[in-house]
Design a protein around this motif. Structure first.
Motif, mmCIF file in Angstrom:
data_model
loop_
_atom_site.group_PDB
_atom_site.id
_atom_site.type_symbol
_atom_site.label_atom_id
_atom_site.label_comp_id
_atom_site.label_asym_id
_atom_site.label_seq_id
_atom_site.Cartn_x
_atom_site.Cartn_y
_atom_site.Cartn_z
ATOM 1 N N PRO A 152 11.831 5.065 3.325
ATOM 2 C CA PRO A 152 10.334 4.200 3.822
ATOM 3 C C PRO A 152 9.258 4.794 2.845
ATOM 4 N N GLU A 153 8.936 5.953 2.489
ATOM 5 C CA GLU A 153 7.930 6.418 2.083
ATOM 6 C C GLU A 153 7.647 5.987 0.599
ATOM 7 N N GLN A 154 8.983 6.009 -0.010
ATOM 8 C CA GLN A 154 9.016 5.638 -1.731
ATOM 9 C C GLN A 154 9.061 3.978 -1.609
ATOM 10 N N ARG A 155 9.372 3.299 -0.504
ATOM 11 C CA ARG A 155 9.314 2.100 -0.417
ATOM 12 C C ARG A 155 7.922 1.576 -0.343
ATOM 13 N N ARG A 156 7.076 2.295 0.610
ATOM 14 C CA ARG A 156 5.703 2.075 0.776
ATOM 15 C C ARG A 156 4.829 2.245 -0.499
ATOM 16 N N LYS A 157 5.405 3.306 -1.433
ATOM 17 C CA LYS A 157 4.579 3.449 -2.423
ATOM 18 C C LYS A 157 5.002 2.378 -3.704
ATOM 19 N N TRP B 61 5.398 -6.986 4.048
ATOM 20 C CA TRP B 61 6.582 -5.969 3.956
ATOM 21 C C TRP B 61 5.776 -4.516 3.988
ATOM 22 N N LEU B 62 4.673 -4.452 3.290
ATOM 23 C CA LEU B 62 4.019 -2.931 3.416
ATOM 24 C C LEU B 62 3.684 -2.609 4.608
#
Length: 583
Positions: free
Chosen positions: A367-372, A438-439
């Motif tokens: 999740p965190e890497q996806r957000r970035k 998506w974000l």
């Protein structure tokens, strides 16, 4: 030839006002040798400066190559490393080192321009001037020698004529004495001989007198020319040679001073380069770098909960606890007593291992890497969008100018470009909204996970028909490896691949080798389950490509994982079961 010139032997005064024309009047040959040595000295010094310049150029080139060698390569992993302050400081040091090399190039250029070229030109002029001065000296020397030869010749002629006159006089005196003793019958003949001898003696005396006058004339002329030679011509020529020598020495001194100034001139900039390196080192922040590690690798997951007890002592059918993170293996499947303890808390699937080939919504990332990743993509789209908007505005203004001034251009000529830019803008805006959605989805889920009350309500919802795993991850939207999906078929595929993947890694006995492979390209195994390899490295193949583009290899007993099939050349063992060959 007797040259009594007592004044020529005086010493130089204490004021160093020596004059070569007077002090070295008889050292023509030595002065010629000395000036020749002086020119050779200037040539040797010029060669020294030239070699120093070549050293500076070579040193600068090596420094630049060193700086270039360690600069980050485009589109490589090294670019990601420069988000750390230590790596940025190293990059600043490399840039300062490049500027430092430039100053050595400046030294070489200034040495060549201000010293080497100047001295090379001056040496040619010096040789020509020296040749002219010594040519004049030799000509003056030749002239005085010729004058001396004339004097010597007239002197010898005068000496010869005087001797002949003396002999004629002696002959006359002898005949005259014989007349007084001769008899009367021969007296008449004797008188005639005596008259002839007298005339001959007088003639010889006249010739001797003329030779004397000629000798005296040449002597007077020689003395005058000799005086002019040693007191005027030679001093003048030697003075010019002395001035030439002093100018040469002064020129060498100026060149040496310029040599020092050329090096001193770059010291302030070199000092700035060194200060820049010092400032780069001072800019390193260990705390910031450690925080950046968290930003780079934080997954956004929470640690798994406790594993529920599985009571095998009961006679009822034993099932795997649904609260265990192992339930993805399938209900009713017995757990292996020889399974290894996992080093990772979440199941993995090989679909998430494909670097750069994941879904467009980056759902294969935590999740965190996806957000970035989504935020970075939005920033890139906004930059491209701004460029397109700027181009559209510029073309619109150009079209307005063409409309007002038709002679400057056809307004319709920019319509096709405006239409193309409009389509690009629409596409970029659509992409931006898609990524922003998506974000927002990711940020919403991260917010839910960070809110204890909302998380508890999600865990124990009375309407839920499926037990919730203790890893606190919603099962209806988030797969155990951190991907988000609404597609149940995709979820089923991920689950089945994850089960196969875990089964492979749970085997106590290592898989047999079915062939070997050679890496065609280097691969950085950054994702979990992959293995890095260098170009040309030989590895063992333990599982062939099953159609997803990944091959499982082993380096040694402790290192195995997946690598892209397109990165290797596989050589399967023909004796192995089900062997195939992939390239």
């Amino acid at each position: 030839m007797h040259r009594n010139r007592g004044s020529f032997g005086r010493n130089c005064t204490e004021t160093m006002s020596c004059r070569w024309g007077t002090e070295l009047w008889d050292q023509f040959d030595n002065l010629e040798k000395h000036t020749h040595w002086g020119i050779e000295f200037v040539e040797r010094y010029t060669k020294f400066v030239k070699e120093r310049s070549e050293i500076e150029i070579s040193y600068a080139k090596q420094i630049r190559n060193l700086s270039k060698k360690y600069q980050p390569k485009k589109n490589s992993r090294e670019e990601d490393e420069y988000k750390y302050t230590s790596c940025r400081a190293f990059l600043m040091t490399l840039n300062e080192l490049n500027d430092y090399a430039g100053q050595h190039e400046v030294i070489a250029e200034n040495l060549t321009t201000h010293i080497i070229c100047e001295l090379t030109r001056y040496i040619q002029e010096l040789k020509a001037e020296r040749k002219s001065h010594f040519h004049d000296g030799r000509r003056a020397q030749q002239h005085i020698e010729n004058s001396w030869k004339q004097l010597e010749s007239s002197k010898r002629r005068f000496e010869r004529d005087c001797k002949e006159a003396d002999r004629a006089q002696q002959y006359f005196d002898k005949i005259d004495a014989d007349i007084n003793v001769t008899k009367a019958d021969v007296e008449k003949v004797s008188k005639r001989c005596s008259l002839k001898a007298r005339q001959q003696a007088q003639l010889k005396h006249q010739v001797a007198e003329d030779s004397k006058n000629e000798y005296l004339t040449y002597l007077q002329k020689f003395n005058k020319e000799q005086n002019e030679h040693y007191y005027s011509l030679i001093p003048h020529i030697f003075q010019k040679i002395q001035e030439m020598e002093e100018k040469k020495i002064e020129k060498v001194g100026e060149s040496m001073k310029t040599y020092a100034e050329v090096n001193r001139k770059v010291l302030p900039i070199v000092s700035k380069c060194l200060d820049g390196m010092t400032n780069a080192a001072a800019s390193i922040e260990p705390t910031t770098d450690t925080k950046q590690v968290v930003e780079s690798f934080k997954s956004g997951f929470e640690p798994p909960g406790d594993v529920e007890v599985e009571d095998y002592s009961l006679s009822m059918r034993r099932t795997v606890s649904e609260s265990s993170y192992l339930n993805s293996r399938g209900e009713g499947k017995p757990s292996r007593s020889n399974s290894r303890g996992k080093l990772w808390p979440f199941k993995r699937n090989k679909l998430s291992l494909k670097l750069g080939s994941g879904p467009e919504d980056c759902s294969h990332l935590p999740p965190e890497q996806r957000r970035k990743k989504l935020q970075a993509k939005i920033n890139d789209i906004n930059k491209e969008l701004q460029k397109e908007v700027d181009q559209r505005d510029a073309l619109t203004k150009m079209k307005d100018v063409y409309v007002k001034n038709p002679h400057m251009g056809d307004p319709n000529s920019v319509d096709s470009r405006l239409e193309e830019i409009g389509q690009n803008i629409d596409k970029l805006e659509l992409d931006s909204r898609k990524y922003e959605a998506w974000l927002l989805e990711v940020e919403t889920r991260l917010a839910e996970k960070s809110d204890p009350h909302r998380r508890q309500s999600g865990l124990y919802d009375s309407n839920a028909t499926t037990p919730v795993n203790n890893n606190c991850a919603p099962v209806n939207r988030e797969s155990p490896d951190g991907s988000y999906t609404e597609d149940h078929s995709t979820e089923h595929h991920l689950k089945s691949r994850s089960t196969d993947f875990d089964d492979d890694f749970d085997d106590e006995d290592p898989l047999p080798t079915i062939g070997t492979c050679k890496s065609l390209y280097p691969f950085e195994g950054q994702n979990e389950g992959t293995i890095s390899m260098a170009e040309g490295e030989l590895l063992y193949v333990i599982e062939e490509d099953k159609g997803d583009g990944w091959t499982r290899v082993r380096r040694n007993e402790d290192e195995e994982g997946y690598v892209p099939t397109s990165y290797i050349k596989v050589f399967f063992d023909t004796n192995a079961k089900g062997a195939m060959t992939y390239i």
